[in-house]
Scaffold this active site. Structure first.
Site, PDB file in Angstrom:
ATOM      1  N   VAL A 127     -14.313  14.793  -0.104  1.00 53.23           N
ATOM      2  CA  VAL A 127     -15.306  15.171   0.899  1.00 53.23           C
ATOM      3  C   VAL A 127     -16.269  16.213   0.325  1.00 53.23           C
ATOM      4  O   VAL A 127     -15.851  17.126  -0.378  1.00 53.23           O
ATOM      5  CB  VAL A 127     -14.596  15.785   2.132  1.00 53.23           C
ATOM      6  CG1 VAL A 127     -15.602  16.281   3.139  1.00 53.23           C
ATOM      7  CG2 VAL A 127     -13.667  14.771   2.772  1.00 53.23           C
ATOM      8  N   ASP A 154      -7.218  -0.592   3.935  1.00 55.68           N
ATOM      9  CA  ASP A 154      -6.715  -1.791   3.266  1.00 55.68           C
ATOM     10  C   ASP A 154      -6.847  -3.077   4.083  1.00 55.68           C
ATOM     11  O   ASP A 154      -6.271  -4.100   3.719  1.00 55.68           O
ATOM     12  CB  ASP A 154      -5.269  -1.577   2.790  1.00 55.68           C
ATOM     13  CG  ASP A 154      -4.346  -1.190   3.926  1.00 55.68           C
ATOM     14  OD1 ASP A 154      -4.677  -1.454   5.088  1.00 55.68           O
ATOM     15  OD2 ASP A 154      -3.282  -0.612   3.632  1.00 55.68           O
ATOM     16  N   ASP A 209       0.868  -1.165   0.000  1.00 54.75           N
ATOM     17  CA  ASP A 209       0.000   0.000   0.000  1.00 54.75           C
ATOM     18  C   ASP A 209       0.915   1.228   0.000  1.00 54.75           C
ATOM     19  O   ASP A 209       2.047   1.160   0.468  1.00 54.75           O
ATOM     20  CB  ASP A 209      -0.868  -0.021   1.267  1.00 54.75           C
ATOM     21  CG  ASP A 209      -1.818   1.153   1.320  1.00 54.75           C
ATOM     22  OD1 ASP A 209      -2.512   1.390   0.312  1.00 54.75           O
ATOM     23  OD2 ASP A 209      -1.868   1.829   2.355  1.00 54.75           O
ATOM     24  N   GLU A 261     -12.605  20.025   5.380  1.00 53.43           N
ATOM     25  CA  GLU A 261     -11.803  18.882   5.845  1.00 53.43           C
ATOM     26  C   GLU A 261     -11.817  18.697   7.358  1.00 53.43           C
ATOM     27  O   GLU A 261     -11.436  17.639   7.853  1.00 53.43           O
ATOM     28  CB  GLU A 261     -10.346  19.042   5.384  1.00 53.43           C
ATOM     29  CG  GLU A 261     -10.125  19.014   3.876  1.00 53.43           C
ATOM     30  CD  GLU A 261     -10.112  17.606   3.298  1.00 53.43           C
ATOM     31  OE1 GLU A 261     -10.809  16.723   3.841  1.00 53.43           O
ATOM     32  OE2 GLU A 261      -9.404  17.392   2.303  1.00 53.43           O
TER      33      GLU A 261
HETATM   34  P1  ADP Z   1      -4.460   5.673  -0.325  1.00 52.59           P
HETATM   35  O1  ADP Z   1      -4.816   4.447  -1.087  1.00 52.59           O
HETATM   36  O2  ADP Z   1      -3.174   6.257  -0.844  1.00 52.59           O
HETATM   37  O3  ADP Z   1      -4.408   5.401   1.171  1.00 52.59           O
HETATM   38  P2  ADP Z   1      -7.156   6.910  -0.304  1.00 52.59           P
HETATM   39  O4  ADP Z   1      -7.894   5.773  -0.918  1.00 52.59           O
HETATM   40  O5  ADP Z   1      -7.405   7.164   1.135  1.00 52.59           O
HETATM   41  O6  ADP Z   1      -5.571   6.805  -0.626  1.00 52.59           O
HETATM   42  O7  ADP Z   1      -7.521   8.248  -1.084  1.00 52.59           O
HETATM   43  C1  ADP Z   1      -7.372   8.295  -2.490  1.00 52.59           C
HETATM   44  C2  ADP Z   1      -7.542   9.699  -3.013  1.00 52.59           C
HETATM   45  O8  ADP Z   1      -8.858  10.185  -2.698  1.00 52.59           O
HETATM   46  C3  ADP Z   1      -6.607  10.696  -2.393  1.00 52.59           C
HETATM   47  O9  ADP Z   1      -5.354  10.704  -3.033  1.00 52.59           O
HETATM   48  C4  ADP Z   1      -7.381  11.993  -2.609  1.00 52.59           C
HETATM   49  O10 ADP Z   1      -7.203  12.444  -3.925  1.00 52.59           O
HETATM   50  C5  ADP Z   1      -8.820  11.577  -2.419  1.00 52.59           C
HETATM   51  N1  ADP Z   1      -9.260  11.791  -1.033  1.00 52.59           N
HETATM   52  C6  ADP Z   1      -9.600  10.848  -0.117  1.00 52.59           C
HETATM   53  N2  ADP Z   1      -9.974  11.410   1.047  1.00 52.59           N
HETATM   54  C7  ADP Z   1      -9.833  12.746   0.894  1.00 52.59           C
HETATM   55  C8  ADP Z   1     -10.060  13.894   1.749  1.00 52.59           C
HETATM   56  N3  ADP Z   1     -10.469  13.803   3.008  1.00 52.59           N
HETATM   57  N4  ADP Z   1      -9.811  15.112   1.209  1.00 52.59           N
HETATM   58  C9  ADP Z   1      -9.387  15.243  -0.050  1.00 52.59           C
HETATM   59  N5  ADP Z   1      -9.169  14.223  -0.895  1.00 52.59           N
HETATM   60  C10 ADP Z   1      -9.394  12.993  -0.443  1.00 52.59           C
HETATM   61 MG    MG Z   2      -3.206   3.554   3.206  1.00 48.07          MG
END
Ligand code: ADP
Ligand code: MG
Length: 292
Positions: free
Chosen positions: A107, A241, A38, A71
């Protein structure tokens, strides 16, 4: 198979800071040929910082006031970065009256009677908000540096882009290099966009990237690799994950991550050191070699 050798192996692993929950995890390690990491919180530190503030039609403080207000209700590390930045500038966050987090996208909120959103292109596309060329160019510039670009919208229009960077962990590069030298195929999986993901992968020496994978889809991607005949170890921190940890042939959880990671992984790394992934696999192979 000798249960004694396995018990001894589990004890030896524990001394190294590697908790092995089942003998099956050790046995599966023998056939392992693929390791999937991840990105956020696993290869990277998972404490992103705001690096770029690019407002359109408002000033920087107003952009941070709005983005921070949206946020403030989210626990996502990206959200925390935005809120921390706004607070450190002494900005009073806008108040959000309704709030909805869309995993892997961003969000939605209502700010002072207007619809507002922070997130990625997928989110804005779904909202039917047009991304002007200038915004797209700004986002791409941020992503070419391996950072994540957050698009901020208010009342149906983009009001800016916020760039957020998450540093690699100290031993990510070395751990990936050693696994490749051992003959493993190494992949990275993330909900982040393909350009940011590609840069981070390149920095760590990973060639195969699964990007823009929604949290709910991560386990399915692991299953797909297994259906292709791969025997897969998945390394994650439990944020988004946990199902992938459970789906993998060997789930390796970063113990400094979440409780759910510790529950979902068959192997738990006590320290936050990715070289322990290498140590865990090497030790498992040694133990199983001895059992046979
Ligand atoms: P990762 O797999 O890297 O842990 P996430 O699945 O949590 O990433 O998030 C994927 C994408 O969704 C982020 O890169 C962002 O673009 C968007 N995203 C998720 N949560 C937020 C949030 N709270 N604010 C802004 N963008 C978000
Ligand atoms: Mg992660």
């Amino acid at each position: 198979a000798s249960p004694t050798a396995i018990t001894v192996g589990i004890g030896r692993a524990a001394e190294l800071g590697v908790l092995v929950k089942s003998g099956e995890a050790l046995e599966a390690s023998e056939k392992l040929n693929t390791v999937v990491f991840d990105k956020t919180g696993t290869l990277t530190v998972g404490r992103p910082e705001v690096t770029d503030i690019l407002p359109f039609g408002v000033d920087e403080r107003e952009l941070l006031r709005i983005a921070g207000g949206i946020e403030a209700n989210s626990e996502h590390p990206l959200a925390e970065a935005v809120v921390r930045k706004a607070r450190s500038e002494g900005i009073d966050l806008a108040e959000a009256t309704s709030f909805e987090a869309l995993g892997g996208k961003g969000v939605l909120a209502e700010i002072e009677g207007r619809d507002a959103a922070v997130g990625n292109r997928i989110l804005l596309r779904e909202l039917g908000i047009e991304v002007p060329e200038g915004t797209e160019a700004a986002a791409l510039r941020i992503e070419e540096e391996g950072k994540t670009a957050l698009l901020v919208a208010l009342a149906g229009r983009i009001v800016g882009v916020v760039g957020v960077a998450d540093a690699l962990k100290k031993n990510s590069v070395e751990a990936v290099g050693r696994l490749k030298a051992m003959g493993f195929e190494v992949l990275m999986i993330t909900g982040d966009n393909p350009s940011t993901a590609g840069i981070v992968a390149k920095e760590t020496g990973i060639e195969r990237v699964l990007a823009e994978v929604l949290p709910s889809e991560k386990a399915r991607e692991i299953k797909r690799l297994q259906d292709e005949g791969e025997v897969v170890a998945f390394v994650g921190d439990g944020i988004n994950d946990a199902p992938a940890l459970a789906q993998a042939d060997v789930g390796i959880a970063i113990g400094s991550g979440t409780d759910v990671a510790i529950e979902s992984g068959e192997i738990v790394l006590i320290r936050d050191d990715l070289l322990d992934v290498v140590a865990a696999i090497e030790l498992s192979r040694k133990v199983i070699g001895r059992v046979k």
